[in-house]
Design a protein around this motif. Structure first.
Motif, short mmCIF file in Angstrom:
data_model
loop_
_atom_site.label_atom_id
_atom_site.label_comp_id
_atom_site.label_asym_id
_atom_site.label_seq_id
_atom_site.Cartn_x
_atom_site.Cartn_y
_atom_site.Cartn_z
N CYS A 141 0.90 -1.87 4.44
CA CYS A 141 0.56 -2.70 4.78
C CYS A 141 0.28 -3.33 3.54
O CYS A 141 0.90 -2.75 1.75
CB CYS A 141 -1.11 -2.32 5.34
SG CYS A 141 -0.70 -2.20 7.00
N CYS A 199 -6.41 -2.36 1.41
CA CYS A 199 -5.77 -2.62 2.19
C CYS A 199 -7.00 -2.07 3.27
O CYS A 199 -7.37 -1.32 3.81
CB CYS A 199 -4.94 -1.29 2.23
SG CYS A 199 -3.50 -1.01 3.18
N CYS A 208 1.38 -1.12 -0.28
CA CYS A 208 -0.14 -0.14 0.53
C CYS A 208 0.81 1.48 -0.57
O CYS A 208 1.97 1.54 0.22
CB CYS A 208 -1.09 -0.07 1.19
SG CYS A 208 -2.06 1.49 1.73
N PRO A 221 -7.45 6.36 2.30
CA PRO A 221 -6.01 7.44 2.80
C PRO A 221 -4.74 7.39 1.52
O PRO A 221 -3.81 8.37 1.94
CB PRO A 221 -5.76 7.04 4.42
CG PRO A 221 -6.20 5.97 4.51
CD PRO A 221 -7.18 5.83 3.96
N PRO A 222 -4.45 6.18 1.17
CA PRO A 222 -3.77 6.33 -0.05
C PRO A 222 -3.58 7.65 -0.64
O PRO A 222 -4.31 8.01 -1.22
CB PRO A 222 -3.58 5.07 -1.13
CG PRO A 222 -4.01 3.88 -0.33
CD PRO A 222 -5.68 4.86 1.00
N CYS A 260 -5.76 -2.06 6.44
CA CYS A 260 -5.20 -1.12 7.62
C CYS A 260 -5.71 -0.28 7.79
O CYS A 260 -6.12 0.56 8.93
CB CYS A 260 -3.28 -0.94 7.55
SG CYS A 260 -2.46 -2.34 7.81
N HIS A 261 -6.22 0.78 6.33
CA HIS A 261 -6.73 2.06 6.96
C HIS A 261 -8.11 2.57 5.72
O HIS A 261 -8.28 3.09 5.71
CB HIS A 261 -5.82 3.16 7.08
CG HIS A 261 -4.48 2.98 7.66
ND1 HIS A 261 -3.87 2.43 7.09
CD2 HIS A 261 -4.98 3.14 8.61
CE1 HIS A 261 -2.56 2.25 8.18
NE2 HIS A 261 -3.30 2.96 9.92
N HIS A 318 0.11 4.02 1.65
CA HIS A 318 0.32 4.71 2.39
C HIS A 318 1.45 4.44 3.52
O HIS A 318 2.04 5.32 3.92
CB HIS A 318 -1.57 4.12 2.78
CG HIS A 318 -1.92 5.37 4.44
ND1 HIS A 318 -2.72 4.76 5.56
CD2 HIS A 318 -1.28 6.42 4.82
CE1 HIS A 318 -2.62 5.77 5.71
NE2 HIS A 318 -1.91 6.90 5.60
N LEU A 319 1.05 3.05 4.01
CA LEU A 319 1.77 3.03 5.05
C LEU A 319 2.44 1.69 5.16
O LEU A 319 2.13 1.00 5.43
CB LEU A 319 1.41 2.98 6.37
CG LEU A 319 1.19 4.70 7.03
CD1 LEU A 319 0.16 4.77 8.70
CD2 LEU A 319 2.58 5.03 6.98
N GLY A 359 -7.91 1.36 2.69
CA GLY A 359 -7.77 2.19 1.38
C GLY A 359 -8.30 1.21 0.69
O GLY A 359 -8.45 0.27 0.38
S1 FES Z 1 -1.26 1.14 5.22
FE1 FES Z 1 -3.20 1.35 3.39
S2 FES Z 1 -4.67 2.18 3.79
FE2 FES Z 1 -2.65 3.05 5.38
#
Ligand code: FES
Length: 213
Positions: A116, A132, A111, A150-151, A134-135, A113-114, A137
């Motif tokens: 994942c 994703c 991802c 959020p990505p 995690c958040h 974003h962070l 996405g």
């Molecule tokens: S790590 Fe994928 S949406 Fe945050």
């Protein structure tokens, strides 16, 4: 004492109950503390991963200037199916998907974003989605563009080829948002001058004809 009256608890039994209560509350405290420590470790790892990627410390998908080694992804992929694999390196998570109309697409499964892991969900929308957890996405399965959450950037693309026997191979990558031609010209530059000429890459030299130099 009547039959309905309860006998008073013996002092020893009361002490045992008290001890048991203490044990239970101590255990639940320990469990909660451990849980919080695990959550903090995982969250910290994710945050560090994101900062590392943002700062360019960690390897990012498609960073290589060189043409990666071609890698077999699957013997076959039917419409609606996906397969997870590693490309261009052994640590680089990737996913290939056959969309319902037969189109074959490949992406980094990290991802933007962070960092994942991104998963394929065939049962979402008309042609599935890359998700994703995690958040929350969501990436468009056909383009890799961000569809929700959020990505900040699209998923880096992986270029796939399909052989006559139906096997699928990963041949090259693109950075997030990089046009396909730029990505292929960059990676074919040294290794495949014939391809750079066919693609019309800037600076491509015509391949020799009939053995001429
Ligand atoms: S790590 Fe994928 S949406 Fe945050």
């Amino acid at each position: 004492m009547s039959l309905t009256e309860q006998p008073e608890a013996e002092p020893a039994a009361e002490a045992a109950q008290e001890h048991l209560r203490d044990r239970i509350s101590a255990d639940s405290l320990t469990t909660r503390r451990d849980y919080l420590r695990i959550v903090a470790t995982v969250s910290g790892g994710l945050a560090l991963g994101g900062v590392g990627v943002a700062a360019g410390i960690l390897h990012r998908h498609g960073d290589s200037e060189n043409l990666p080694e071609t890698r077999k992804v699957a013997d076959q992929l039917l419409p609606g199916q996906s397969v997870a694999f590693r490309f261009p390196g052994d640590e680089d998570r990737a996913v290939a998907v056959r969309l319902v109309d037969g189109t074959l697409v490949g992406y980094s499964a990290v991802c933007t974003h962070l960092a994942c892991a991104v998963l394929w969900r065939a049962d979402r929308g008309p042609e599935g989605e890359l998700y994703c957890p995690c958040h929350e996405g969501v990436f468009d399965a056909r383009t890799g563009e961000v569809a929700a959450g959020p990505p900040p950037r699209p998923l880096p693309r992986i270029f796939l080829t399909e052989q006559l026997d139906g096997s699928i191979w990963a041949v090259a990558t693109a950075r997030s948002g990089e046009p396909a031609k730029d990505a292929l010209c960059r990676q074919f530059a040294d290794a495949r001058p014939d391809m750079t000429e066919r693609l019309g890459c800037p600076g491509a030299t015509p391949a020799p004809v009939n053995g001429q130099t």
